[in-house]
Design a protein around this motif. Structure first.
Motif, PDB file in Angstrom:
ATOM      1  N   PRO A  31       0.817  -1.210   0.000  1.00 19.20           N
ATOM      2  CA  PRO A  31       0.000   0.000   0.000  1.00 19.20           C
ATOM      3  C   PRO A  31       0.850   1.258   0.000  1.00 19.20           C
ATOM      4  O   PRO A  31       1.808   1.373   0.752  1.00 19.20           O
ATOM      5  CB  PRO A  31      -0.809  -0.128   1.297  1.00 19.20           C
ATOM      6  N   GLY A  32       0.502   2.183  -0.888  1.00 20.27           N
ATOM      7  CA  GLY A  32       1.228   3.445  -0.973  1.00 20.27           C
ATOM      8  C   GLY A  32       2.500   3.384  -1.766  1.00 20.27           C
ATOM      9  O   GLY A  32       3.200   4.394  -1.901  1.00 20.27           O
ATOM     10  N   ALA A  33       2.832   2.221  -2.325  1.00 20.52           N
ATOM     11  CA  ALA A  33       4.086   2.067  -3.070  1.00 20.52           C
ATOM     12  C   ALA A  33       3.841   2.178  -4.566  1.00 20.52           C
ATOM     13  O   ALA A  33       2.933   1.566  -5.109  1.00 20.52           O
ATOM     14  CB  ALA A  33       4.732   0.731  -2.751  1.00 20.52           C
ATOM     15  N   ALA A  34       4.675   2.963  -5.227  1.00 16.75           N
ATOM     16  CA  ALA A  34       4.674   2.981  -6.686  1.00 16.75           C
ATOM     17  C   ALA A  34       5.518   1.836  -7.214  1.00 16.75           C
ATOM     18  O   ALA A  34       5.248   1.294  -8.285  1.00 16.75           O
ATOM     19  CB  ALA A  34       5.210   4.312  -7.195  1.00 16.75           C
ATOM     20  N   ALA A  35       6.544   1.466  -6.439  1.00 12.29           N
ATOM     21  CA  ALA A  35       7.413   0.345  -6.797  1.00 12.29           C
ATOM     22  C   ALA A  35       8.140  -0.124  -5.544  1.00 12.29           C
ATOM     23  O   ALA A  35       8.264   0.619  -4.565  1.00 12.29           O
ATOM     24  CB  ALA A  35       8.421   0.761  -7.868  1.00 12.29           C
ATOM     25  N   VAL A  36       8.588  -1.361  -5.603  1.00 10.12           N
ATOM     26  CA  VAL A  36       9.421  -1.922  -4.543  1.00 10.12           C
ATOM     27  C   VAL A  36      10.671  -2.477  -5.212  1.00 10.12           C
ATOM     28  O   VAL A  36      10.576  -3.321  -6.114  1.00 10.12           O
ATOM     29  CB  VAL A  36       8.690  -3.023  -3.752  1.00 10.12           C
ATOM     30  N   VAL A  37      11.837  -1.992  -4.788  1.00 13.81           N
ATOM     31  CA  VAL A  37      13.102  -2.383  -5.396  1.00 13.81           C
ATOM     32  C   VAL A  37      14.051  -2.830  -4.295  1.00 13.81           C
ATOM     33  O   VAL A  37      14.400  -2.044  -3.413  1.00 13.81           O
ATOM     34  CB  VAL A  37      13.736  -1.211  -6.181  1.00 13.81           C
ATOM     35  N   GLY A  38      14.432  -4.094  -4.328  1.00 14.04           N
ATOM     36  CA  GLY A  38      15.309  -4.606  -3.286  1.00 14.04           C
ATOM     37  C   GLY A  38      14.693  -4.514  -1.904  1.00 14.04           C
ATOM     38  O   GLY A  38      15.400  -4.323  -0.914  1.00 14.04           O
ATOM     39  N   GLY A  39      13.383  -4.656  -1.837  1.00  7.40           N
ATOM     40  CA  GLY A  39      12.679  -4.586  -0.564  1.00  7.40           C
ATOM     41  C   GLY A  39      12.421  -3.171  -0.073  1.00  7.40           C
ATOM     42  O   GLY A  39      11.782  -2.989   0.967  1.00  7.40           O
ATOM     43  N   GLU A  40      12.895  -2.165  -0.791  1.00  8.08           N
ATOM     44  CA  GLU A  40      12.688  -0.774  -0.411  1.00  8.08           C
ATOM     45  C   GLU A  40      11.615  -0.147  -1.306  1.00  8.08           C
ATOM     46  O   GLU A  40      11.622  -0.331  -2.521  1.00  8.08           O
ATOM     47  CB  GLU A  40      13.990   0.019  -0.516  1.00  8.08           C
ATOM     48  N   ARG A  41      10.733   0.609  -0.684  1.00  3.01           N
ATOM     49  CA  ARG A  41       9.618   1.203  -1.403  1.00  3.01           C
ATOM     50  C   ARG A  41       9.995   2.542  -2.031  1.00  3.01           C
ATOM     51  O   ARG A  41      10.708   3.334  -1.434  1.00  3.01           O
ATOM     52  CB  ARG A  41       8.448   1.450  -0.432  1.00  3.01           C
ATOM     53  N   ILE A  42       9.519   2.733  -3.242  1.00  4.33           N
ATOM     54  CA  ILE A  42       9.428   4.067  -3.831  1.00  4.33           C
ATOM     55  C   ILE A  42       7.963   4.436  -3.689  1.00  4.33           C
ATOM     56  O   ILE A  42       7.103   3.838  -4.330  1.00  4.33           O
ATOM     57  CB  ILE A  42       9.840   4.084  -5.315  1.00  4.33           C
ATOM     58  N   THR A  43       7.652   5.364  -2.814  1.00  6.85           N
ATOM     59  CA  THR A  43       6.257   5.655  -2.517  1.00  6.85           C
ATOM     60  C   THR A  43       5.624   6.492  -3.620  1.00  6.85           C
ATOM     61  O   THR A  43       6.308   7.182  -4.388  1.00  6.85           O
ATOM     62  CB  THR A  43       6.118   6.396  -1.177  1.00  6.85           C
TER      63      THR A  43
END
Length: 215
Positions: A31-43
């Motif tokens: 929720p709230g994520a535009a993408a998840v890269v390496g377990g880290e969110r780009i919100t």
């Protein structure tokens, strides 16, 4: 996707042809994520802030309303392209780390000085990057760091950024990072390290009320 955005990130790069391997995440899973890269969110908020920064710079550069509307029309995919930039930046950085590549501040300063001389000054370079590639002035150094990192990685690999060997390294990094995009922004092609439109016509891009984001 506007291919000039890719050109801004890796100058003269060409995507190696390969069968797509797609991954996507649902808004419910992240929720709230535009993408998840390496377990880290780009919100979504981070993405919108980046896009709004570009829009403000474009508006300041083009005060005429009619001309500004033309700019908006020409950059209608800005949100998706910006997300691609943000994801690819992390993918490239992982590939560079894997290859032992480091980029110093001096590296970036030297590239900027060279480009400013070619463009006719700092303001001219900022204007050119904004107009051609949708890079806001405050984002310019980050983009140049990306350029340096890409070139150094290519040198270590004994190739250049237009060759399959370079994009294969990025593909491996994409796999390591398990890149997931929110379907409203498309999907991630691991083989090409590129964003592609989702093949789900029912997925619609929705922005919050009052947001300046245009995609």
């Amino acid at each position: 996707m506007h291919r000039r955005r890719r050109t801004a990130l890796v100058l003269s790069a060409a995507i190696a042809a390969a069968a797509p391997l797609l991954t996507a995440c649902s808004g419910g899973a992240h929720p709230g994520a535009a993408a998840v890269v390496g377990g880290e969110r780009i919100t979504v908020a981070q993405l919108e802030n980046r896009v709004n920064e570009v829009r403000r710079a474009q508006r300041a550069a083009v005060p005429d309303q009619a001309q500004y509307q033309q700019v908006l029309s020409a950059t209608s995919s800005l949100t998706r392209d910006t997300l691609y930039n943000m994801v690819l930046d992390r993918v490239l950085h992982r590939a560079a780390q894997d290859a032992g590549v480091n980029v110093s501040r001096r590296d970036v300063e030297q590239m900027r000085a060279r480009l400013e001389r070619q463009a006719g000054g700092a303001k001219a370079l900022q204007a050119a990057w904004l107009q051609k590639y949708g890079i806001a002035p405050r984002q310019l150094d980050d983009n140049l760091r990306f350029q340096v990192e890409a070139n150094k990685l290519a040198q270590v690999l004994g190739t250049d950024t237009s060759q399959p060997a370079f994009w294969k390294a990025l593909s491996r990094a994409s796999e390591e990072l398990h890149v997931d995009l929110n379907p409203r922004y498309g999907a991630w092609d691991v083989q090409k390290s590129s964003r592609v439109d989702a093949k789900t016509p029912w997925v619609r891009e929705v922005t919050s009320a009052g947001s300046q984001v245009s995609a």
